[in-house]
Design an enzyme around this catalytic site. Structure first.
Site, PDB file in Angstrom:
ATOM      1  N   ASP A 195      -3.219 -18.140   0.210  1.00  0.00           N
ATOM      2  CA  ASP A 195      -4.243 -18.833  -0.586  1.00  0.00           C
ATOM      3  C   ASP A 195      -4.909 -19.924   0.250  1.00  0.00           C
ATOM      4  O   ASP A 195      -6.136 -20.074   0.261  1.00  0.00           O
ATOM      5  CB  ASP A 195      -3.663 -19.384  -1.901  1.00  0.00           C
ATOM      6  CG  ASP A 195      -2.348 -20.127  -1.723  1.00  0.00           C
ATOM      7  OD1 ASP A 195      -1.769 -20.121  -0.610  1.00  0.00           O
ATOM      8  OD2 ASP A 195      -1.874 -20.737  -2.718  1.00  0.00           O
ATOM      9  N   LYS A 225       2.931 -15.174   1.994  1.00  0.00           N
ATOM     10  CA  LYS A 225       3.109 -15.889   0.731  1.00  0.00           C
ATOM     11  C   LYS A 225       4.610 -16.118   0.596  1.00  0.00           C
ATOM     12  O   LYS A 225       5.250 -15.694  -0.372  1.00  0.00           O
ATOM     13  CB  LYS A 225       2.523 -15.055  -0.429  1.00  0.00           C
ATOM     14  CG  LYS A 225       2.443 -15.783  -1.753  1.00  0.00           C
ATOM     15  CD  LYS A 225       1.390 -16.893  -1.793  1.00  0.00           C
ATOM     16  CE  LYS A 225       1.483 -17.665  -3.107  1.00  0.00           C
ATOM     17  NZ  LYS A 225       0.586 -18.839  -3.152  1.00  0.00           N
ATOM     18  N   ASP A 239      -6.474  -6.795   4.193  1.00  0.00           N
ATOM     19  CA  ASP A 239      -7.602  -6.116   3.546  1.00  0.00           C
ATOM     20  C   ASP A 239      -8.538  -7.164   2.948  1.00  0.00           C
ATOM     21  O   ASP A 239      -9.751  -7.140   3.153  1.00  0.00           O
ATOM     22  CB  ASP A 239      -7.067  -5.180   2.453  1.00  0.00           C
ATOM     23  CG  ASP A 239      -8.192  -4.472   1.709  1.00  0.00           C
ATOM     24  OD1 ASP A 239      -9.111  -3.979   2.374  1.00  0.00           O
ATOM     25  OD2 ASP A 239      -8.138  -4.428   0.461  1.00  0.00           O
ATOM     26  N   ASP A 257     -12.417  -8.781   4.588  1.00  0.00           N
ATOM     27  CA  ASP A 257     -13.700  -8.756   3.866  1.00  0.00           C
ATOM     28  C   ASP A 257     -14.286 -10.165   3.811  1.00  0.00           C
ATOM     29  O   ASP A 257     -15.477 -10.377   4.014  1.00  0.00           O
ATOM     30  CB  ASP A 257     -13.518  -8.247   2.419  1.00  0.00           C
ATOM     31  CG  ASP A 257     -13.742  -6.743   2.298  1.00  0.00           C
ATOM     32  OD1 ASP A 257     -13.432  -6.021   3.271  1.00  0.00           O
ATOM     33  OD2 ASP A 257     -14.220  -6.300   1.241  1.00  0.00           O
ATOM     34  N   TYR A 285       0.821  -1.210   0.000  1.00  0.00           N
ATOM     35  CA  TYR A 285       0.000   0.000   0.000  1.00  0.00           C
ATOM     36  C   TYR A 285       0.859   1.266   0.000  1.00  0.00           C
ATOM     37  O   TYR A 285       0.409   2.323  -0.418  1.00  0.00           O
ATOM     38  CB  TYR A 285      -0.901   0.038   1.239  1.00  0.00           C
ATOM     39  CG  TYR A 285      -2.251  -0.618   1.084  1.00  0.00           C
ATOM     40  CD1 TYR A 285      -2.369  -1.910   0.607  1.00  0.00           C
ATOM     41  CD2 TYR A 285      -3.413   0.074   1.421  1.00  0.00           C
ATOM     42  CE1 TYR A 285      -3.606  -2.514   0.487  1.00  0.00           C
ATOM     43  CE2 TYR A 285      -4.662  -0.520   1.299  1.00  0.00           C
ATOM     44  CZ  TYR A 285      -4.749  -1.818   0.827  1.00  0.00           C
ATOM     45  OH  TYR A 285      -5.980  -2.402   0.710  1.00  0.00           O
TER      46      TYR A 285
END
Ligand code: IPM
Ligand code: MG
Length: 361
Positions: free
Chosen positions: A224, A192, A248, A252, A141
């Site tokens: 994942d 990751k 983020d 959600d 970000y």
């Protein structure tokens, strides 16, 4: 001394959901249950319209002087085409960075009354209580360089940079370990590391730090797999700690386990104790101004503000109870509505929470 909090309604449904939290604050101040003042500031698209920038200096300065900040949401189609540095989301990132709010706590808790609102089977989500600890002021970000440039062959190329330094990883990991030690004592660090060096370091640093927290169990998981596990068997998680972007996305995802993204609050904290509180959802411009948005995530964010930044635990409990009560009474905004329940608007939901709160005084 009377403490001050800054309210930043923002854009889209921001002002209407913030209104409901304000009704609660006004009630508590009126009742003299809280010695508090609040004032309003501009952020996001509404700040661009009024002052030409998504985070006016005055908003940041007032945020710094306040005990805490309560934010609605930012963004909308009206500002999607403007110069990138002026976009509403940049205002949000700027205040997060400006206040050094590196630790974003996003609790995904299922209210039992809403088990049937989840898209997953009730037995998969019953009693769900996960805390997502999202790094908020670093990673892709904020990494430099970033931009969109023209290549020699004339086509455009977009680029961003994923960077994490050791100290950034350590400070967010400490928060996660500390939060876990007050819960079930389990941290799952999501990365990751099989592909991205920045998160290979993330994994290494967190593993080293884990030695300081012998009572907390640490597990690592690729993002994942974590996404899959959150849908397959979400109750395996206690605390999830992860990077800005993975957090983020996963928050959600986790919100839907609890029935609606309209239910999840968040706290963003700095090491000096400064905090900003906001629902995890966005500004939902498609439903703005229609009195149908769910204000509960914002009301629960206010409760987190009182708990974390002002140590008003008793009042925070009362607000949480009030939210519980309106759900038990069968009141539902459109996003969580189900057969046999009473569908109410944003304002009506806010009023009902105030009533349920006042019954506790
Ligand atoms: C969130 C939002 C923001 C983010 C946007 C609005 C910049 O999605 O708080 O999760 O990506 O952090
Ligand atoms: Mg988000």
């Amino acid at each position: 001394m009377t403490k001050k909090i800054l309210i930043l309604p923002g854009d889209g449904i921001g002002p209407e959901i913030i209104n409901q939290a304000e009704k609660i604050l006004a009630y508590l101040i009126d009742e003299q249950a809280l010695d508090l003042e609040f004032e309003h500031g501009l952020i996001g698209g509404s700040a661009v319209d009024a002052e030409g920038v998504p985070l006016p200096d005055s908003s940041l300065a007032r945020a710094r002087e306040s005990a805490a900040v309560l934010l609605g949401a930012v963004g909308g189609p009206k500002w999607e085409q403007i110069d990138r540095p002026l976009r509403p989301e940049r205002g949000l990132l700027a205040i997060r960075a400006g206040l050094d709010l590196f630790a974003n706590l996003r609790p995904a808790v299922l209210f039992p009354q809403l088990a049937s609102a989840s898209t997953l089977k009730a037995d998969v989500v019953n009693n769900l209580d996960i805390m997502i600890v999202r790094e908020l002021t670093g990673g892709i970000y904020f990494g430099q360089p970033r931009g969109i440039k023209k290549l020699d062959d004339g086509q455009r190329q977009g680029f961003n940079t994923l960077v994490y330094s050791e100290n950034e990883i350590k400070r967010i990991a400490r928060i996660a370990f500390e939060v876990a030690s007050k819960r079930q004592g389990r941290v799952c660090s999501v990365d990751k590391a099989n592909v991205l060096e920045a998160t290979e370091l993330w994994r290494e640093v967190i593993s080293e730090l884990a030695k300081d927290y012998p009572d907390v169990e640490l597990q690592h998981m690729y993002v994942d797999n974590a996404a899959m596990q959150l849908v397959r068997e979400p109750k395996q998680f206690d605390v999830i700690v992860t990077t800005n972007m993975f957090g983020d996305i996963l928050s959600d995802l986790a919100s839907m386990l609890t029935g609606s993204i309209g239910m999840l609050p968040s706290a963003s904290l700095a090491s000096d104790g400064k905090g900003m509180y906001e629902p995890i959802h966005g500004s939902a411009p498609d439903i703005a101004g229609q009195d149908i948005a769910n204000p509960l995530a914002t009301i629960l964010s206010l409760s987190m503000l009182l708990r974390y930044s002002l140590s008003e635990n008793v009042i925070a409990d009362k607000i949480d109870n009030a939210v519980n009560q309106v759900l038990t009474d069968g009141l539902r905004t459109k996003d969580i509505h189900a057969d046999g329940m009473t569908c109410v608007g944003t304002n009506e939901m806010g009023d009902a929470v105030v009533t349920a709160l006042s019954n506790q005084f």
